[in-house]
Design a protein around this motif. Structure first.
Motif, PDB file in Angstrom:
ATOM      1  N   ILE A 262       0.831  -1.203   0.000  1.00 30.22           N
ATOM      2  CA  ILE A 262       0.000   0.000   0.000  1.00 30.22           C
ATOM      3  C   ILE A 262       0.865   1.253   0.000  1.00 30.22           C
ATOM      4  CG2 ILE A 262      -1.625   1.339   1.412  1.00 30.22           C
ATOM      5  CD1 ILE A 262      -2.934  -1.348   2.161  1.00 30.22           C
ATOM      6  N   LEU A 263       1.951   1.246   0.771  1.00 29.83           N
ATOM      7  CA  LEU A 263       2.839   2.399   0.797  1.00 29.83           C
ATOM      8  C   LEU A 263       3.467   2.630  -0.573  1.00 29.83           C
ATOM      9  CD1 LEU A 263       4.187   4.654   2.336  1.00 29.83           C
ATOM     10  CD2 LEU A 263       5.888   3.020   3.168  1.00 29.83           C
ATOM     11  N   SER A 264       3.805   1.553  -1.262  1.00 32.41           N
ATOM     12  CA  SER A 264       4.347   1.680  -2.609  1.00 32.41           C
ATOM     13  C   SER A 264       3.338   2.338  -3.541  1.00 32.41           C
ATOM     14  CB  SER A 264       4.733   0.295  -3.145  1.00 32.41           C
ATOM     15  OG  SER A 264       5.221   0.383  -4.464  1.00 32.41           O
ATOM     16  N   LEU A 265       2.071   1.960  -3.427  1.00 34.88           N
ATOM     17  CA  LEU A 265       1.028   2.559  -4.264  1.00 34.88           C
ATOM     18  C   LEU A 265       0.788   4.019  -3.889  1.00 34.88           C
ATOM     19  CD1 LEU A 265      -1.445  -0.460  -4.395  1.00 34.88           C
ATOM     20  CD2 LEU A 265      -0.006   0.397  -6.250  1.00 34.88           C
ATOM     21  N   ILE A 266       0.873   4.329  -2.602  1.00 34.72           N
ATOM     22  CA  ILE A 266       0.763   5.727  -2.172  1.00 34.72           C
ATOM     23  C   ILE A 266       1.888   6.543  -2.797  1.00 34.72           C
ATOM     24  CG2 ILE A 266       0.979   7.289  -0.195  1.00 34.72           C
ATOM     25  CD1 ILE A 266      -0.420   5.160   1.502  1.00 34.72           C
ATOM     26  N   ALA A 267       3.102   5.972  -2.804  1.00 30.24           N
ATOM     27  CA  ALA A 267       4.250   6.675  -3.370  1.00 30.24           C
ATOM     28  C   ALA A 267       4.075   6.945  -4.856  1.00 30.24           C
ATOM     29  CB  ALA A 267       5.525   5.870  -3.130  1.00 30.24           C
TER      30      ALA A 267
ATOM     31  N   SER B 294      -4.831   7.161  -5.327  1.00 27.35           N
ATOM     32  CA  SER B 294      -5.859   7.471  -4.340  1.00 27.35           C
ATOM     33  C   SER B 294      -6.253   6.209  -3.589  1.00 27.35           C
ATOM     34  CB  SER B 294      -7.093   8.049  -5.036  1.00 27.35           C
ATOM     35  OG  SER B 294      -7.697   7.046  -5.854  1.00 27.35           O
ATOM     36  N   ASN B 295      -7.003   6.388  -2.501  1.00 20.46           N
ATOM     37  CA  ASN B 295      -7.493   5.229  -1.760  1.00 20.46           C
ATOM     38  C   ASN B 295      -8.331   4.318  -2.648  1.00 20.46           C
ATOM     39  OD1 ASN B 295      -6.269   6.439   0.393  1.00 20.46           O
ATOM     40  ND2 ASN B 295      -8.084   6.481   1.703  1.00 20.46           N
TER      41      ASN B 295
ATOM     42  N   GLU C 292      -8.991  -0.845  -5.744  1.00 19.50           N
ATOM     43  CA  GLU C 292      -9.191  -1.573  -6.990  1.00 19.50           C
ATOM     44  C   GLU C 292      -7.980  -2.421  -7.340  1.00 19.50           C
ATOM     45  OE1 GLU C 292     -10.125   1.507  -9.730  1.00 19.50           O
ATOM     46  OE2 GLU C 292     -12.076   1.948  -8.810  1.00 19.50           O
ATOM     47  N   ARG C 293      -6.782  -1.892  -7.109  1.00 18.34           N
ATOM     48  CA  ARG C 293      -5.565  -2.632  -7.448  1.00 18.34           C
ATOM     49  C   ARG C 293      -5.409  -3.882  -6.584  1.00 18.34           C
ATOM     50  NH1 ARG C 293      -0.237  -1.749  -9.280  1.00 18.34           N
ATOM     51  NH2 ARG C 293      -1.136  -0.284 -10.764  1.00 18.34           N
ATOM     52  N   LEU C 294      -5.670  -3.750  -5.281  1.00 20.45           N
ATOM     53  CA  LEU C 294      -5.428  -4.851  -4.349  1.00 20.45           C
ATOM     54  C   LEU C 294      -6.691  -5.632  -3.997  1.00 20.45           C
ATOM     55  CD1 LEU C 294      -2.910  -3.111  -1.901  1.00 20.45           C
ATOM     56  CD2 LEU C 294      -2.416  -4.518  -3.911  1.00 20.45           C
ATOM     57  N   VAL C 295      -7.814  -5.220  -4.576  1.00 18.18           N
ATOM     58  CA  VAL C 295      -9.108  -5.868  -4.322  1.00 18.18           C
ATOM     59  C   VAL C 295      -9.389  -5.889  -2.819  1.00 18.18           C
ATOM     60  CG1 VAL C 295     -10.594  -7.810  -4.933  1.00 18.18           C
ATOM     61  CG2 VAL C 295      -8.553  -7.352  -6.298  1.00 18.18           C
TER      62      VAL C 295
ATOM     63  N   VAL D 115      -8.414  -0.498   3.428  1.00 19.34           N
ATOM     64  CA  VAL D 115      -7.307   0.347   2.973  1.00 19.34           C
ATOM     65  C   VAL D 115      -7.080   1.502   3.940  1.00 19.34           C
ATOM     66  CG1 VAL D 115      -6.572   1.965   1.175  1.00 19.34           C
ATOM     67  CG2 VAL D 115      -7.495  -0.270   0.544  1.00 19.34           C
ATOM     68  N   GLU D 116      -8.150   2.132   4.378  1.00 25.92           N
ATOM     69  CA  GLU D 116      -8.018   3.249   5.318  1.00 25.92           C
ATOM     70  C   GLU D 116      -7.367   2.797   6.621  1.00 25.92           C
ATOM     71  OE1 GLU D 116     -12.016   4.593   5.609  1.00 25.92           O
ATOM     72  OE2 GLU D 116     -11.882   5.897   3.838  1.00 25.92           O
TER      73      GLU D 116
END
Length: 221
Positions: free
Chosen positions: A161-166, A170-171, A176-179, A185-186
């Motif tokens: 999740i941190l990689s996607l935030i970087a 968005s949340n 959607e990416r990680l289902v 996620v929050e």
């Protein structure tokens, strides 16, 4: 039409002209095209563009001159967005490129840009003060054991999740990416911020900037 002013730096003339045409068609104002570091610094100083698009390898040695120049532009002209293009993953100076603020910075691998639209969107985002990092770069910045013990506190899912935030996602995009559900996620993001000793912020962009600022500071060689 964006109207953002741009300086392009790449010694491969055909590639540089192609990028210029793509951006020009999308409404960018191409103010200068250069092929070496000295000309890049001169053009940025003269034009003060909204965006500098810089190839990582420039003359005379074609090693990391472009990336070093990008770091210097970020330092000397913080209002200029800098988008670095590379054929390879180069981590030695990426932490310095991101620095203490993820505003107006991008690092994309040429072969992984999935289309003209994606490139234009990234350029527009960086010129507007956003952040765009190739997923592999984002992962290298956030992988376990890279920085101090704080990153080691994260679970594998939290690293994902941190990689996607970087990457600036968005949340909803992470869901959607990680289902995963929005609530899940929050919860993960709250845990990430707490484990990195970062105070959670209500606004997504402030959260992204805080996380990347920490990672950039830890990534300095």
């Amino acid at each position: 039409m964006s109207g953002f002013s741009v300086v392009l730096a790449d010694d491969a003339v055909l590639f540089r002209e192609a990028v210029a045409e793509v951006l020009r068609t999308a409404g960018f104002d191409i103010r200068a095209q250069v092929g070496d570091v000295a000309a890049l610094h001169s053009a940025v100083e003269r034009v003060r563009p909204d965006l500098a698009v810089v190839d990582i390898r420039l003359p005379p040695t074609h090693e990391l001159e472009g990336l070093r120049a990008a770091v210097e532009i970020r330092r000397d002209h913080p209002d200029v967005g800098v988008l670095v293009l590379s054929q390879h993953v180069e981590t030695r100076l990426v932490g310095m490129l991101v620095g203490e603020s993820a505003r107006g910075v991008g690092y994309l691998l040429k072969e992984r840009v999935c289309g003209i639209g994606a490139f234009v969107d990234a350029a527009r985002d960086v010129a507007s003060g956003g952040c765009r990092l190739d997923p592999e770069i984002a992962w290298l910045l956030t992988r376990p054991g890279r920085a101090d013990g704080r990153l080691a506190r994260l679970s594998e899912r939290e690293h994902q999740i941190l990689s996607l935030i970087a990457e600036g996602r968005s949340n909803q995009a992470i869901c959607e990416r990680l289902v995963l559900t929005k609530k899940t996620v929050e919860t993960h993001i709250r845990h990430i911020l707490l484990r990195l000793d970062l105070r959670p912020e209500p606004a997504d962009h402030r959260r992204v900037l805080a996380v990347l600022a920490y990672l950039g500071a830890q990534g300095r060689p």
